[in-house]
Design a protein around this motif. Structure first.
Motif, PDB file in Angstrom:
ATOM      1  N   MET A   1      -2.175  -7.645  -8.924  1.00 42.82           N
ATOM      2  CA  MET A   1      -1.471  -7.109 -10.073  1.00 42.82           C
ATOM      3  C   MET A   1       0.030  -7.039  -9.795  1.00 42.82           C
ATOM      4  N   SER A   2       0.454  -6.681  -8.574  1.00 38.04           N
ATOM      5  CA  SER A   2       1.874  -6.575  -8.264  1.00 38.04           C
ATOM      6  C   SER A   2       2.551  -7.946  -8.265  1.00 38.04           C
ATOM      7  N   ALA A   3       1.807  -9.012  -7.959  1.00 37.47           N
ATOM      8  CA  ALA A   3       2.380 -10.357  -8.008  1.00 37.47           C
ATOM      9  C   ALA A   3       2.750 -10.711  -9.441  1.00 37.47           C
ATOM     10  N   GLY A   4       1.944 -10.284 -10.388  1.00 38.89           N
ATOM     11  CA  GLY A   4       2.234 -10.524 -11.806  1.00 38.89           C
ATOM     12  C   GLY A   4       3.480  -9.779 -12.247  1.00 38.89           C
ATOM     13  N   LEU A   5       3.614  -8.527 -11.800  1.00 39.30           N
ATOM     14  CA  LEU A   5       4.799  -7.748 -12.143  1.00 39.30           C
ATOM     15  C   LEU A   5       6.055  -8.336 -11.510  1.00 39.30           C
ATOM     16  N   ALA A   6       5.919  -8.831 -10.297  1.00 44.39           N
ATOM     17  CA  ALA A   6       7.057  -9.462  -9.623  1.00 44.39           C
ATOM     18  C   ALA A   6       7.483 -10.716 -10.372  1.00 44.39           C
ATOM     19  N   ALA A   7       6.532 -11.486 -10.850  1.00 44.41           N
ATOM     20  CA  ALA A   7       6.842 -12.707 -11.597  1.00 44.41           C
ATOM     21  C   ALA A   7       7.537 -12.367 -12.916  1.00 44.41           C
ATOM     22  N   ILE A   8       7.065 -11.342 -13.585  1.00 46.37           N
ATOM     23  CA  ILE A   8       7.682 -10.909 -14.840  1.00 46.37           C
ATOM     24  C   ILE A   8       9.102 -10.417 -14.578  1.00 46.37           C
TER      25      ILE A   8
END
Length: 67
Positions: free
Chosen positions: A1-8
């Protein structure tokens, strides 16, 4: 989930940099970089001096502006 937030977050930063470039917010940093690379002997204008000069030039020669 944190990888998605980092990408955003990275995407939003990229959009902000792009819009800053389009709006001219990075003009002073580009000026300082050009001034350094061109080998000028005198120090670059301060940021305040740069924006005042840019505004004065645009006001005296408005042909390249949309508004």
């Amino acid at each position: 989930m944190s990888a998605g937030l980092a990408a955003i977050s990275t995407g939003f930063r990229g959009i902000a940099r792009y819009l800053g470039g389009v709006l001219g917010a990075d003009a002073y940093s580009k000026y300082v970089e050009f001034h350094r690379e061109a080998g000028h002997q005198e120090p670059p204008l301060t940021e305040r001096e740069f924006w005042r000069d840019r505004t004065d030039r645009q006001d005296s020669n408005p042909q390249g502006r949309c508004c």
